[in-house]
Design a protein around this motif. Structure first.
Motif, PDB file in Angstrom:
ATOM      1  N   LEU A   1       0.849  -1.192   0.000  1.00  0.00           N
ATOM      2  CA  LEU A   1       0.000   0.000   0.000  1.00  0.00           C
ATOM      3  C   LEU A   1       0.883   1.240   0.000  1.00  0.00           C
ATOM      4  O   LEU A   1       2.035   1.192   0.461  1.00  0.00           O
ATOM      5  CB  LEU A   1      -0.876   0.021   1.256  1.00  0.00           C
ATOM      6  N   PRO A   2       0.377   2.368  -0.480  1.00  0.00           N
ATOM      7  CA  PRO A   2       1.110   3.621  -0.287  1.00  0.00           C
ATOM      8  C   PRO A   2       1.408   3.832   1.196  1.00  0.00           C
ATOM      9  O   PRO A   2       0.548   3.583   2.052  1.00  0.00           O
ATOM     10  CB  PRO A   2       0.156   4.689  -0.830  1.00  0.00           C
ATOM     11  N   ALA A   3       2.632   4.249   1.508  1.00  0.00           N
ATOM     12  CA  ALA A   3       3.051   4.336   2.904  1.00  0.00           C
ATOM     13  C   ALA A   3       2.130   5.221   3.726  1.00  0.00           C
ATOM     14  O   ALA A   3       1.797   4.902   4.878  1.00  0.00           O
ATOM     15  CB  ALA A   3       4.483   4.852   2.972  1.00  0.00           C
ATOM     16  N   ARG A   4       1.688   6.342   3.157  1.00  0.00           N
ATOM     17  CA  ARG A   4       0.828   7.258   3.904  1.00  0.00           C
ATOM     18  C   ARG A   4      -0.495   6.575   4.282  1.00  0.00           C
ATOM     19  O   ARG A   4      -0.947   6.642   5.425  1.00  0.00           O
ATOM     20  CB  ARG A   4       0.572   8.512   3.074  1.00  0.00           C
ATOM     21  N   LEU A   5      -1.108   5.902   3.328  1.00  0.00           N
ATOM     22  CA  LEU A   5      -2.368   5.208   3.586  1.00  0.00           C
ATOM     23  C   LEU A   5      -2.173   4.081   4.591  1.00  0.00           C
ATOM     24  O   LEU A   5      -2.978   3.897   5.510  1.00  0.00           O
ATOM     25  CB  LEU A   5      -2.932   4.662   2.281  1.00  0.00           C
ATOM     26  N   ALA A   6      -1.102   3.302   4.422  1.00  0.00           N
ATOM     27  CA  ALA A   6      -0.835   2.192   5.333  1.00  0.00           C
ATOM     28  C   ALA A   6      -0.681   2.689   6.767  1.00  0.00           C
ATOM     29  O   ALA A   6      -1.211   2.088   7.709  1.00  0.00           O
ATOM     30  CB  ALA A   6       0.423   1.446   4.893  1.00  0.00           C
ATOM     31  N   TRP A   7       0.041   3.793   6.923  1.00  0.00           N
ATOM     32  CA  TRP A   7       0.276   4.322   8.273  1.00  0.00           C
ATOM     33  C   TRP A   7      -1.029   4.811   8.895  1.00  0.00           C
ATOM     34  O   TRP A   7      -1.320   4.538  10.058  1.00  0.00           O
ATOM     35  CB  TRP A   7       1.302   5.454   8.213  1.00  0.00           C
TER      36      TRP A   7
ATOM     37  N   LEU B   1       0.676  -6.688   4.642  1.00  0.00           N
ATOM     38  CA  LEU B   1       0.777  -7.612   5.775  1.00  0.00           C
ATOM     39  C   LEU B   1       1.228  -6.889   7.034  1.00  0.00           C
ATOM     40  O   LEU B   1       0.658  -7.082   8.119  1.00  0.00           O
ATOM     41  CB  LEU B   1       1.749  -8.737   5.430  1.00  0.00           C
ATOM     42  N   LEU B   2       2.250  -6.048   6.917  1.00  0.00           N
ATOM     43  CA  LEU B   2       2.742  -5.329   8.091  1.00  0.00           C
ATOM     44  C   LEU B   2       1.717  -4.340   8.609  1.00  0.00           C
ATOM     45  O   LEU B   2       1.534  -4.202   9.818  1.00  0.00           O
ATOM     46  CB  LEU B   2       4.043  -4.600   7.748  1.00  0.00           C
ATOM     47  N   ALA B   3       1.042  -3.644   7.683  1.00  0.00           N
ATOM     48  CA  ALA B   3       0.001  -2.715   8.116  1.00  0.00           C
ATOM     49  C   ALA B   3      -1.103  -3.460   8.858  1.00  0.00           C
ATOM     50  O   ALA B   3      -1.629  -2.972   9.868  1.00  0.00           O
ATOM     51  CB  ALA B   3      -0.559  -1.962   6.916  1.00  0.00           C
ATOM     52  N   GLY B   4      -1.453  -4.657   8.383  1.00  0.00           N
ATOM     53  CA  GLY B   4      -2.479  -5.452   9.050  1.00  0.00           C
ATOM     54  C   GLY B   4      -2.050  -5.912  10.429  1.00  0.00           C
ATOM     55  O   GLY B   4      -2.842  -5.896  11.378  1.00  0.00           O
ATOM     56  N   LEU B   5      -0.792  -6.334  10.553  1.00  0.00           N
ATOM     57  CA  LEU B   5      -0.285  -6.751  11.864  1.00  0.00           C
ATOM     58  C   LEU B   5      -0.280  -5.576  12.835  1.00  0.00           C
ATOM     59  O   LEU B   5      -0.656  -5.711  14.004  1.00  0.00           O
ATOM     60  CB  LEU B   5       1.121  -7.330  11.718  1.00  0.00           C
ATOM     61  N   GLY B   6       0.157  -4.412  12.350  1.00  0.00           N
ATOM     62  CA  GLY B   6       0.147  -3.227  13.197  1.00  0.00           C
ATOM     63  C   GLY B   6      -1.261  -2.833  13.606  1.00  0.00           C
ATOM     64  O   GLY B   6      -1.506  -2.443  14.760  1.00  0.00           O
ATOM     65  N   PHE B   7      -2.210  -2.946  12.678  1.00  0.00           N
ATOM     66  CA  PHE B   7      -3.608  -2.643  12.976  1.00  0.00           C
ATOM     67  C   PHE B   7      -4.131  -3.567  14.075  1.00  0.00           C
ATOM     68  O   PHE B   7      -4.778  -3.122  15.022  1.00  0.00           O
ATOM     69  CB  PHE B   7      -4.440  -2.801  11.699  1.00  0.00           C
ATOM     70  N   GLY B   8      -3.820  -4.852  13.975  1.00  0.00           N
ATOM     71  CA  GLY B   8      -4.264  -5.801  14.987  1.00  0.00           C
ATOM     72  C   GLY B   8      -3.673  -5.504  16.348  1.00  0.00           C
ATOM     73  O   GLY B   8      -4.382  -5.546  17.372  1.00  0.00           O
ATOM     74  N   PHE B   9      -2.386  -5.192  16.384  1.00  0.00           N
ATOM     75  CA  PHE B   9      -1.765  -4.833  17.666  1.00  0.00           C
ATOM     76  C   PHE B   9      -2.421  -3.598  18.252  1.00  0.00           C
ATOM     77  O   PHE B   9      -2.726  -3.538  19.458  1.00  0.00           O
ATOM     78  CB  PHE B   9      -0.271  -4.585  17.498  1.00  0.00           C
ATOM     79  N   ASN B  10      -2.654  -2.580  17.431  1.00  0.00           N
ATOM     80  CA  ASN B  10      -3.226  -1.341  17.936  1.00  0.00           C
ATOM     81  C   ASN B  10      -4.657  -1.521  18.428  1.00  0.00           C
ATOM     82  O   ASN B  10      -5.084  -0.833  19.362  1.00  0.00           O
ATOM     83  CB  ASN B  10      -3.146  -0.252  16.868  1.00  0.00           C
TER      84      ASN B  10
END
Length: 228
Positions: free
Chosen positions: A21-27, A84-93
């Motif tokens: 994903l675009p970094a801005r959107l992912a973040w 995948l990383l954005a999803g993992l971060g979303f789950g942690f948050n």
């Protein structure tokens, strides 16, 4: 795990991690639970209108309105993040926001006198000092690039003269302060999670700088001045 596998984003980006994903959107997506869910869970707590929980809410939101909204909107370049990383971060948050909001507005006990308790005062002081370091370091990194640039340079000035990742150092100080100010298992858990993420990341950054720039300052440490 992060001592064994460097997370593949930013300067460590590499193929083979699936759709991106675009970094801005992912973040923005990844961090959204940290302020949206946090406020929602906090508002459901029976202590939501009390002074000390409101002060803790202000600290939390001060960080995440910066890190979850302002910071990604200021990102430069066209970098991409593995979904995948954005999803993992979303789950942690999701988990972390729920646990901490639930604690300060419902499960914890913070009478008005807590605002004068040495633990709150020391913790809030650490939090605000860490946030200042964090924001200042991000600003120095951002100024290294002109609009449209995406390369890397050696950062200079401030705590960058002593460590490679003062932004991570500041964030560690913040959440250590949160653990002290809340004096809670929820706060302690978050401080430990932060260290588990940022300490190996800082060491990887430091190693990357040294391999990329032969004249990289020898006295700099990765994360903690003079120590690590």
């Amino acid at each position: 795990a992060l001592w064994l596998v460097v997370a593949p984003y930013g300067r460590h980006a590499r193929p083979g991690w699936g759709p991106a994903l675009p970094a801005r959107l992912a973040w923005l997506l990844m961090e959204s639970p940290s302020w949206l869910l946090f406020v929602w869970v906090y508002a459901a707590g029976s202590h939501r209108s009390e002074a000390a929980p409101l002060a803790l809410l202000a600290l939390w939101m001060g960080h995440y309105l910066y890190r979850g909204l302002l910071f990604p909107l200021r990102l430069r370049g066209e970098r991409r993040w593995p979904a995948l990383l954005a999803g993992l971060g979303f789950g942690f948050n999701l988990l972390n926001a729920w646990v901490n909001a639930r604690w300060i507005s419902e499960l914890g006990r913070y009478p008005a006198a807590w605002l004068g308790d040495p633990r709150f005062l020391a913790g809030a002081g650490l939090f605000l000092a860490g946030l200042r370091v964090h924001v200042s370091a991000d600003a120095r990194l951002r100024r290294l690039r002109e609009p449209g640039e995406s390369g890397y340079r050696v950062p200079r000035g401030g705590l960058f003269e002593w460590v490679s990742c003062p932004n991570y150092f500041g964030e560690l100080v913040e959440w250590t302060g949160w653990a002290v100010a809340t004096w809670s298992p929820a706060g302690l858990a978050f401080a430990l999670y932060t260290a588990a993420n940022l300490v190996p990341r800082a060491v990887a950054h430091h190693r990357w700088y040294r391999s990329r720039f032969p004249d990289y300052p020898a006295r700099r440490r990765a994360l903690v001045p003079f120590l690590l």
